[in-house]
Design a protein around this motif. Structure first.
Motif, mmCIF file in Angstrom:
data_model
loop_
_atom_site.group_PDB
_atom_site.id
_atom_site.type_symbol
_atom_site.label_atom_id
_atom_site.label_comp_id
_atom_site.label_asym_id
_atom_site.label_seq_id
_atom_site.Cartn_x
_atom_site.Cartn_y
_atom_site.Cartn_z
ATOM 1 N N ARG A 85 4.109 1.448 -1.056
ATOM 2 C CA ARG A 85 4.650 1.589 -2.352
ATOM 3 C C ARG A 85 3.724 1.853 -3.408
ATOM 4 O O ARG A 85 4.116 2.939 -4.348
ATOM 5 C CB ARG A 85 5.155 0.109 -2.676
ATOM 6 C CG ARG A 85 6.431 -0.351 -1.690
ATOM 7 C CD ARG A 85 7.479 -0.266 -2.436
ATOM 8 N NE ARG A 85 8.988 -0.390 -1.379
ATOM 9 C CZ ARG A 85 9.127 -1.198 -0.860
ATOM 10 N NH1 ARG A 85 8.341 -2.321 -0.075
ATOM 11 N NH2 ARG A 85 9.929 -1.206 0.234
ATOM 12 N N LEU A 86 2.533 1.715 -3.677
ATOM 13 C CA LEU A 86 1.564 2.187 -4.501
ATOM 14 C C LEU A 86 1.341 3.739 -4.361
ATOM 15 O O LEU A 86 1.001 4.202 -5.142
ATOM 16 C CB LEU A 86 0.278 1.293 -4.398
ATOM 17 C CG LEU A 86 0.564 0.067 -4.891
ATOM 18 C CD1 LEU A 86 -0.989 -0.626 -4.568
ATOM 19 C CD2 LEU A 86 0.604 -0.017 -6.379
ATOM 20 N N LYS B 214 0.795 -1.191 -0.034
ATOM 21 C CA LYS B 214 -0.046 -0.120 0.032
ATOM 22 C C LYS B 214 0.897 1.477 0.064
ATOM 23 O O LYS B 214 0.719 2.152 -0.763
ATOM 24 C CB LYS B 214 -1.160 0.139 1.082
ATOM 25 C CG LYS B 214 -1.876 1.363 1.299
ATOM 26 C CD LYS B 214 -2.854 0.926 2.393
ATOM 27 C CE LYS B 214 -3.626 2.440 2.659
ATOM 28 N NZ LYS B 214 -4.434 2.308 3.788
#
Length: 130
Positions: free
Chosen positions: A101-102, A99
Motif C-alpha cells: 500500500r505504501l 508495504k
C-alpha cells in the motif's frame, strides 16, 4: 534496500480467511448443501477419482482436460490450507499488505468474492461445471 533492487511484497488483502466460513458460499455457488466435514487427504484420494472427473467432463460438456491438467499439484496445497491431519484448525493469520500500500498498490478485493469470481471464469471457459 538499494534503489532499483527487486523487492518482495505480500500480495494479500489483510483479511482473515477461514475455510469453514467460506464453504457455505462455495456450496451455494454450485447449488449444493454443506455437510459435516470429513478428514481426508485430497492429495491421497483425488488422483484415484480421475474416472469420476472424466464423467463430469463428459456429462457437463466441459473442455476435455484431465484432472491433472486442471489441478496439477494443488491437492497438496489444499491439504495444507485445510489443515488435513491437524488436530485443530490452523490459527487465523493476518498478513499485512502495508508495504504494498505504501508503494502505491491500493486496490483491494474481498477474498471470498475473488474466489467466486474465478470459479465463474473457470465455468465460462468450460473448465469446471456450473
Amino acid at each position: 534496500m538499494a534503489r532499483g533492487s527487486p523487492e518482495t511484497y505480500n500480495v494479500v488483502n489483510g483479511d482473515v480467511l477461514v475455510w469453514q466460513d467460506v464453504w457455505p458460499d462455495l456450496a451455494g455457488h454450485f447449488g449444493v448443501d454443506v455437510d459435516e466435514p470429513l478428514s481426508r487427504s485430497l492429495a491421497a484420494e483425488m488422483p484415484g477419482e480421475t474416472g469420476v472427473w472424466n464423467e463430469i467432463v463428459r456429462d457437463s460438456g466441459l473442455r476435455p482436460l484431465t484432472m491433472h491438467e486442471v489441478i496439477g499439484g494443488a491437492w497438496q496445497f489444499a491439504d495444507h490450507a485445510f489443515a488435513h491431519g491437524q488436530p485443530n484448525p490452523p490459527d487465523r493469520i493476518v498478513t499485512s499488505p502495508i508495504k504494498a500500500r505504501l508503494a502505491g498498490f491500493q486496490d483491494c478485493y474481498d477474498t471470498e468474492d475473488s474466489i467466486i469470481y474465478w470459479l465463474k471464469r473457470l465455468q465460462e471457459k468450460r473448465i469446471i461445471p456450473r
